[in-house]
Design an enzyme around this catalytic site. Structure first.
Site, PDB file in Angstrom:
ATOM      1  N   LYS A   1       0.830  -1.204   0.000  1.00 50.81           N
ATOM      2  CA  LYS A   1       0.000   0.000   0.000  1.00 50.81           C
ATOM      3  C   LYS A   1       0.866   1.255   0.000  1.00 50.81           C
ATOM      4  O   LYS A   1       0.577   2.229  -0.707  1.00 50.81           O
ATOM      5  CB  LYS A   1      -0.932  -0.019   1.216  1.00 50.81           C
ATOM      6  CG  LYS A   1      -2.007  -1.095   1.126  1.00 50.81           C
ATOM      7  CD  LYS A   1      -2.698  -1.320   2.461  1.00 50.81           C
ATOM      8  CE  LYS A   1      -3.696  -2.481   2.355  1.00 50.81           C
ATOM      9  NZ  LYS A   1      -4.272  -2.873   3.638  1.00 50.81           N
TER      10      LYS A   1
ATOM     11  N   ASP B   1     -11.400   2.461   3.850  1.00 46.97           N
ATOM     12  CA  ASP B   1     -11.698   1.036   3.738  1.00 46.97           C
ATOM     13  C   ASP B   1     -13.200   0.808   3.547  1.00 46.97           C
ATOM     14  O   ASP B   1     -13.628  -0.286   3.195  1.00 46.97           O
ATOM     15  CB  ASP B   1     -11.218   0.295   4.989  1.00 46.97           C
ATOM     16  CG  ASP B   1     -10.157  -0.739   4.675  1.00 46.97           C
ATOM     17  OD1 ASP B   1      -9.846  -0.938   3.486  1.00 46.97           O
ATOM     18  OD2 ASP B   1      -9.625  -1.357   5.614  1.00 46.97           O
TER      19      ASP B   1
ATOM     20  N   GLN C   1      -4.864  -1.581   9.712  1.00 48.43           N
ATOM     21  CA  GLN C   1      -4.643  -2.901   9.132  1.00 48.43           C
ATOM     22  C   GLN C   1      -5.199  -3.997  10.038  1.00 48.43           C
ATOM     23  O   GLN C   1      -4.870  -4.062  11.229  1.00 48.43           O
ATOM     24  CB  GLN C   1      -3.136  -3.122   8.903  1.00 48.43           C
ATOM     25  CG  GLN C   1      -2.786  -4.437   8.229  1.00 48.43           C
ATOM     26  CD  GLN C   1      -3.309  -4.504   6.789  1.00 48.43           C
ATOM     27  OE1 GLN C   1      -3.190  -3.553   6.033  1.00 48.43           O
ATOM     28  NE2 GLN C   1      -3.861  -5.642   6.428  1.00 48.43           N
TER      29      GLN C   1
END
Length: 314
Positions: free
Chosen positions: A75, A142, A119
């Site tokens: 990422k 997200d 995460q």
């Protein structure tokens, strides 16, 4: 002669080549196109607004899980290639809930951060739901905050951000088939992929069936559908005999299976038996190289949208 030998060699090579009939949907290539579009968009905004900051994406990781660290590195690399300011916040395994909460709140208040990603998975002593709910919905790139989930599932409403993997699935479908009017099947009902993917298909005017572990005669249900999205986390569960001829298959699964011929001792397969499905489907995503690269691309797309909104360029 040389020409005859060449012909014989070509015939031998062709006989050894895979006989798959389905067209391969190259998620890696599509993701590269999207990242190029994002980079151009960011450059355009900053050219028009010289004082505008870089888009800021903050990724918080707690602990030292190797797979999580790998995902975060990918990422970070992709974000920097698109002209983002990528912030990696690495916290030790013993980080308390209160310490993590404080970090998220600080990122919420930071005007130079346009997207926040925590995460997953988090250590067992951390309440994942509480942590995700602390992220500002406008920075929840997200797409997992309850506000964004609720807006996604309310007709006529638009979430601040759509969940990344389901968005990647839809993007691949839009570039390879027509969704409207088709019968679509989603295998799996997780909050992260299955349910939002079904909702996005519905919003694109597909008629949607959700299959799961309690579905009676799942093969018959799948066989009725023109589009199949497999997201159940079961290695090669979906067989070629389950598919309607000409179906488009999107395989979200990533499952390690033992393979002593590989250096790592395993290989990755999807939720679909690729060899069988490729003989029946009209198009199919491979594993790896299908949906996976799209998840990061859509994360960057969400962050770009948040950035454009923040600088008045949306």
């Amino acid at each position: 002669t040389v020409s005859v030998l060449y012909w014989l060699l070509r015939q031998a090579q062709m006989s050894e080549a895979p006989t798959a009939k389905a067209r391969i949907i190259d998620g890696k290539a599509v993701a590269e196109e999207i990242r190029a579009e994002i980079k151009a968009r960011v450059e355009s905004i900053r050219a028009a607004q010289p004082d505008a900051p870089q888009p800021g994406l903050a990724v918080v990781i707690v602990g030292t899980r190797k797979d999580s660290q790998t995902y975060v590195r990918l990422k970070h690399k992709a974000a920097e290639e698109c002209g983002f300011r990528s912030v990696q916040i690495e916290l030790p395994e013993e980080t308390s809930q209160e310490q993590l909460d404080a970090q998220v709140e600080a990122l919420n208040a930071d005007a130079t951060v346009h997207g926040i990603l925590v995460q997953l998975p988090l250590p067992k002593h951390i309440d994942e739901a509480r942590t995700l709910e602390l992220i500002s919905p406008t920075k929840d790139v997200d797409g997992l905050h309850p506000v964004n989930v609720g807006l996604l599932n309310t007709r006529g409403k638009t979430p601040h951000h759509y969940p990344c993997t389901p968005s990647g699935v839809i993007e691949l479908l839009k570039r390879n088939t027509t969704i409207e009017g088709k019968r679509a099947c989603v295998i799996g009902r997780s909050n992260i992929v299955g349910l939002p993917a079904a909702q996005l298909l519905l919003q694109n005017n597909a008629t949607v069936t959700i299959c799961h572990s309690r579905t009676a005669d799942i093969a018959a249900a799948v066989r009725e559908c023109d589009i199949v999205v497999a997201a159940c986390g079961q290695a090669e569960l979906v067989r070629g005999s389950w598919l309607k001829p000409g179906a488009v298959v999107i395989d979200v699964g990533t499952n390690p299976v033992t393979d002593e011929s590989k250096k790592a001792g395993f290989r990755l397969v999807g939720d679909v038996n690729f060899a069988e499905a490729a003989e029946v489907a009209s198009a199919i995503t491979p594993v790896p190289g299908g949906v996976g690269p799209m998840t990061i691309a859509m994360l960057l797309s969400n962050t770009t949208r948040s950035y454009a909104r923040a600088v008045g360029a949306l």
